[in-house]
Design a protein around this motif. Structure first.
Motif, PDB file in Angstrom:
ATOM      1  N   LYS A   1      -2.138  -2.790  -3.986  1.00 33.38           N
ATOM      2  CA  LYS A   1      -2.653  -2.666  -5.347  1.00 33.38           C
ATOM      3  C   LYS A   1      -1.731  -1.738  -6.119  1.00 33.38           C
ATOM      4  O   LYS A   1      -1.193  -0.778  -5.567  1.00 33.38           O
ATOM      5  CB  LYS A   1      -4.073  -2.096  -5.330  1.00 33.38           C
ATOM      6  CG  LYS A   1      -4.696  -1.962  -6.711  1.00 33.38           C
ATOM      7  CD  LYS A   1      -6.150  -1.491  -6.619  1.00 33.38           C
ATOM      8  CE  LYS A   1      -6.225  -0.076  -6.098  1.00 33.38           C
ATOM      9  NZ  LYS A   1      -7.629   0.452  -6.143  1.00 33.38           N
TER      10      LYS A   1
ATOM     11  N   LYS B   1      -4.262  -1.844  -0.133  1.00 33.27           N
ATOM     12  CA  LYS B   1      -5.528  -2.474  -0.498  1.00 33.27           C
ATOM     13  C   LYS B   1      -6.313  -2.896   0.732  1.00 33.27           C
ATOM     14  O   LYS B   1      -7.546  -2.824   0.744  1.00 33.27           O
ATOM     15  CB  LYS B   1      -5.252  -3.670  -1.410  1.00 33.27           C
ATOM     16  CG  LYS B   1      -6.476  -4.341  -1.968  1.00 33.27           C
ATOM     17  CD  LYS B   1      -6.067  -5.463  -2.920  1.00 33.27           C
ATOM     18  CE  LYS B   1      -7.275  -6.159  -3.518  1.00 33.27           C
ATOM     19  NZ  LYS B   1      -6.864  -7.264  -4.431  1.00 33.27           N
ATOM     20  N   LYS B   2      -5.622  -3.369   1.765  1.00 33.88           N
ATOM     21  CA  LYS B   2      -6.243  -3.761   3.034  1.00 33.88           C
ATOM     22  C   LYS B   2      -5.437  -3.158   4.178  1.00 33.88           C
ATOM     23  O   LYS B   2      -4.238  -2.879   4.014  1.00 33.88           O
ATOM     24  CB  LYS B   2      -6.278  -5.296   3.177  1.00 33.88           C
ATOM     25  CG  LYS B   2      -7.286  -5.975   2.263  1.00 33.88           C
ATOM     26  CD  LYS B   2      -7.331  -7.481   2.548  1.00 33.88           C
ATOM     27  CE  LYS B   2      -8.366  -8.175   1.677  1.00 33.88           C
ATOM     28  NZ  LYS B   2      -8.433  -9.635   1.976  1.00 33.88           N
TER      29      LYS B   2
END
Length: 798
Positions: A315, A330-331
């Protein structure tokens, strides 16, 4: 410029002098007030009176530099025949200082250098008097001397230096600002105050309107990024720019303001960062920034990720202070799955000006390469969201419930060890094999007590116990038919004596703690001991309830008022379980409408149902009454003791203060003196006491003398007996207040020669009275007797 100014001034003076000489033939006779043109045409509206004064229009040139006084004009009256009998005088502004007059001829001269910019005219008054008598020959008249302007003041920019602004890339001829010069010369005379403007420096980029002073752009390609300000020199010239005119200049600073005409640009086309696969979500990976040649809000930009793969794992946000792009996770990243990620980041201007879209796209892209480094990760459970297991509630101890599965995601694939978090299984119902992860039973289960068990299984690496992970395991207990069905509650029913056959008496339902997957289903029959029953029958309602009907008519409560009907309930199993419940049926008397009037067991039921509540209520009432009585008795005793303590306190207070000098016979509030108001009314005296006569030695000397002198005419045995009795009572009973001592001190008797019984006064007198008898009155008066004891010789001497 100075030589030209002097040449022009001399030429103007010469022209004005010629004009003045040519106008000497013009004259006007006036009486009263004559004023100059500068007083708003007052000369145009004057009243014509008797002819007397004669003079010319007066002008004087400013800035005269000659050495002799400058001739202004001549005042004259037509009554002056030239014989020298008239004396001319002037008064008013500058009379006698700036302007002088020849008394004989009336010629006026200016003696000082005048400046029109300081004062443009002077108002004076003329007088003509007889030289011998000093009488006015003409009424005083007012006239004006006007100062003639010359071009002696250069234009000035009073508001300079100037600062203006214009947006870059403005069209040619765009107005920037306006400058204004002021000339102090007379704008109504000649061209001395007519100003024109021109650009001395900076004419390549800007122009100025010759008449108005409005500055405009001369080119259309002003670029702030190339040059952000310009310095102009604007000149203003009077005399309409003709030769000989004076000029002044000012500086004008023009600031070029920014417009959004430059797109953002990344300095590099690729950036490289590295991050550990164990980094948490939200961890910053790196920062990149795109530059913009503009300034202010035109540099505001936003960043976004263009590729789909990068958008799933990363992100990007914009730092509002530095305008940097911050790339965060983000992950979770996985080194084993993919070690390098290429993220396309795009920068876009927030405030795009549509006028400059033709210049190109206002966005730019770069590639951010993120390298994932390997890290020792904790074991990973499968499935990650947690496992669900099932076990029969009748499973034996040690039975297998299920197996927890976890592996080391690293390439080393280290062995994993399992355990149960005992805070989630405090009763230790389950056990787990640390190597295989098999979960077995440690205690017998009961679904009816707990249908689900939620435990937490822990997995750690065998060679690194710091790498630990947890997973929830939900264990469902499957039902086994181990509970027989039962009546929902103890049922009782009532029937009338005249009940009809087939009449529905009551409906009963059953409950079963088991929950078979196929649902509950029960069958109802009469218990074997009721097979010979000919009074009632069962009717299956088909919804796990059963109705009871009468099988005959004509019940007689005198013969039998209660019937006990055993009902057998069987479930569907497997295995099928059953139980027997009893329905109590009462036979009652009813009215013709079928409403029950009375049953033999009614009173018993009511008393049985009401007796516990009534008994509790009675016990509570009795307890409240007992507490109230105890409180009242305690309060009364407390008040009585309080009153007694107050009496004792008053008594002790009186005893402590008995040595204070009282108020005499007039003090009737402190003590009850009514007992001694009349000595001969004492009960002791009336009872005929047989006390011996008074001891004269124990009485005051004045009483002894009276007794001995009168031959016993006065009998004071009453005093002695009364006081002795009171003293004995006081000695015997400590609670009796010694009122007798106070009554004795307060009583002086009728016509007593003693003036005061104060202890202080008595000690200070020279009385020969003997108070030694006070020591015989007991311990209560011992201190008082000490006060009146005969003093020692050394004390008397002192």
């Amino acid at each position: 410029m100075a030589p030209s100014w002097r040449l022009g001034a001399c030429s103007l003076l010469t022209a004005l002098w010629l004009l003045h000489c040519c106008s000497c033939g013009w004259s006007e006779r006036t009486s009263g007030m004559a004023k100059g043109e500068t007083k708003e045409q007052e000369l145009m509206s004057h009243e014509r009176v008797k002819r007397g004064w004669v003079w010319n229009q007066f002008f004087v040139v400013e800035e005269y530099t000659g050495t002799e006084p400058l001739y202004v004009g001549k005042i004259h009256t037509d009554s002056d025949e030239g014989e020298g009998n008239i004396k001319y005088t002037i008064s008013g502004e500058g009379a006698g200082t700036i302007f002088i007059i020849d008394e004989l001829t009336g010629d006026i001269h200016a003696t000082e250098r005048l400046d029109r910019e300081e004062q443009s005219y002077y108002t004076l008054r003329a007088q003509a008097r007889d030289r011998l008598t000093n009488h006015l020959l003409e009424s005083e008249s007012e006239f004006v001397i006007k100062v003639q302007d010359i071009n002696d003041s250069e234009p000035k920019f009073l508001e300079g230096p100037y600062i203006g602004s214009v947006a870059e890339l403005s069209q040619m001829g765009t107005s920037v600002m306006k400058v204004t010069a002021w000339d102090a010369d007379d704008p109504t005379y000649g061209s001395s105050a007519r100003v024109v403007y021109s650009v001395l420096d900076g004419e390549s980029f800007f122009t100025v309107d010759r008449q108005t002073g409005l500055i405009r752009t001369a080119v259309a390609d002003l670029d702030r990024e190339t040059q952000d300000r310009y310095e102009l020199v604007i000149m203003a010239t009077d005399m309409a720019g003709q030769m000989g005119g004076l000029s002044g200049s000012t500086t004008v600073t023009i600031v070029i303001t920014d417009v959004n005409d430059n797109p953002p640009r990344f300095p590099q086309k690729m950036y490289q960062f590295s991050v550990s696969e164990g980094a948490a979500v939200g961890t910053p990976v790196g920062r990149v920034i795109a530059t913009d040649a503009d300034m202010g809000e035109n540099t505001d930009m936003s960043y976004l990720i263009k590729d789909e793969e990068g958008g799933e794992l990363f992100k990007v946000t914009t730092d509002g202070d530095t305008q940097e792009a911050v790339i965060t996770i983000k992950k979770p990243l996985d080194f084993e799955s993919k070690r390098t990620h290429n993220v396309v980041v795009e920068a876009v201007n927030k405030h795009v000006d549509p006028r400059f879209l033709e210049l190109g796209s206002f966005r730019d892209q770069t590639i951010v390469r993120v390298s994932v480094t390997d890290a020792d990760e904790p074991p990973v459970f499968l499935p990650a969201e947690g496992a669900i297991m099932e076990v029969q509630e009748d499973a034996r101890l040690g039975a297998l419930v299920g197996t927890a599965t976890a592996r080391d995601p690293d390439k080393e694939n280290a062995p994993v060890r399992f355990s149960i978090d005992r805070s989630t299984d405090q009763e230790q119902i389950f056990h787990i094999d640390p190597v295989s992860g098999s979960i077995t039973l440690g205690k017998i289960l009961d679904r009816e007590t707990a249908g689900w068990h939620n435990i937490t299984v822990t997995a750690v690496e065998a060679d690194n116990v710091s790498q630990i992970s947890h997973s929830s395991v939900s264990i469902r207990i499957l039902d086994v038919n181990d509970n027989p069905p039962e009546l929902a509650r103890p049922y009782e029913a009532s029937i009338c004596e005249d009940a009809k056959p087939g009449q529905l008496i009551h409906t009963i339902s059953v409950v079963d703690r088991d929950e078979p997957q196929s649902g509950q289903r029960f069958s109802f029959t009469l218990a074997p001991e009721a097979t010979n029953n000919r009074h009632f029958t069962l009717w299956d309602v088909k919804d796990n309830t059963v109705g009871i009907r009468t099988q005959r008519s004509g019940f007689n409560r005198r013969e039998q008022n209660v019937y006990l009907l055993p009902i057998l309930v069987v479930d569907t199993g497997p295995p099928a379980l059953s139980s027997t419940g009893t329905l109590t049926i009462h036979v009652c008397g009813c009215d013709p409408e079928g409403a029950i009037q009375s049953c033999n067991a009614t009173a018993y039921v009511i008393s049985a149902s009401l007796s516990p509540g009534a008994l509790i209520a009675l016990l509570v009432c009795m307890l409240i009454l007992i507490v109230l009585v105890l409180l009242i008795l305690t309060l009364k005793r407390h008040r009585k003791g309080q009153r007694m303590s107050e009496d004792e306190e008053d008594m002790r207070d009186n005893v402590i203060k008995y040595n204070d000098e009282g108020g005499g016979e007039q003090d009737t509030q402190a003590y009850d003196m009514s007992a001694l108001r009349n000595l001969y009314d004492f009960p002791e005296a009336k009872s005929g006491s047989s006390e011996s006569g008074p001891d004269l030695h124990a009485l005051p000397q004045w009483i002894q003398g009276r007794v001995s002198g009168d031959g016993g005419a006065a009998d004071f045995s009453l005093f002695k007996g009364y006081i002795r009795k009171k003293v004995e009572q006081a000695d015997a009973d400590l609670s009796v207040p010694p009122y007798d001592s106070f009554q004795t001190y307060a009583f002086e008797g009728t016509s007593s020669p003693a003036l005061s019984l104060s202890s202080i006064h008595t000690l200070s007198t020279t009385s020969e009275q003997d108070f030694s008898y006070l020591s015989d009155w007991g311990p209560r008066f011992r201190q008082l007797a000490g006060y009146y004891a005969p003093g020692h010789p050394e004390e008397e001497g002192s």
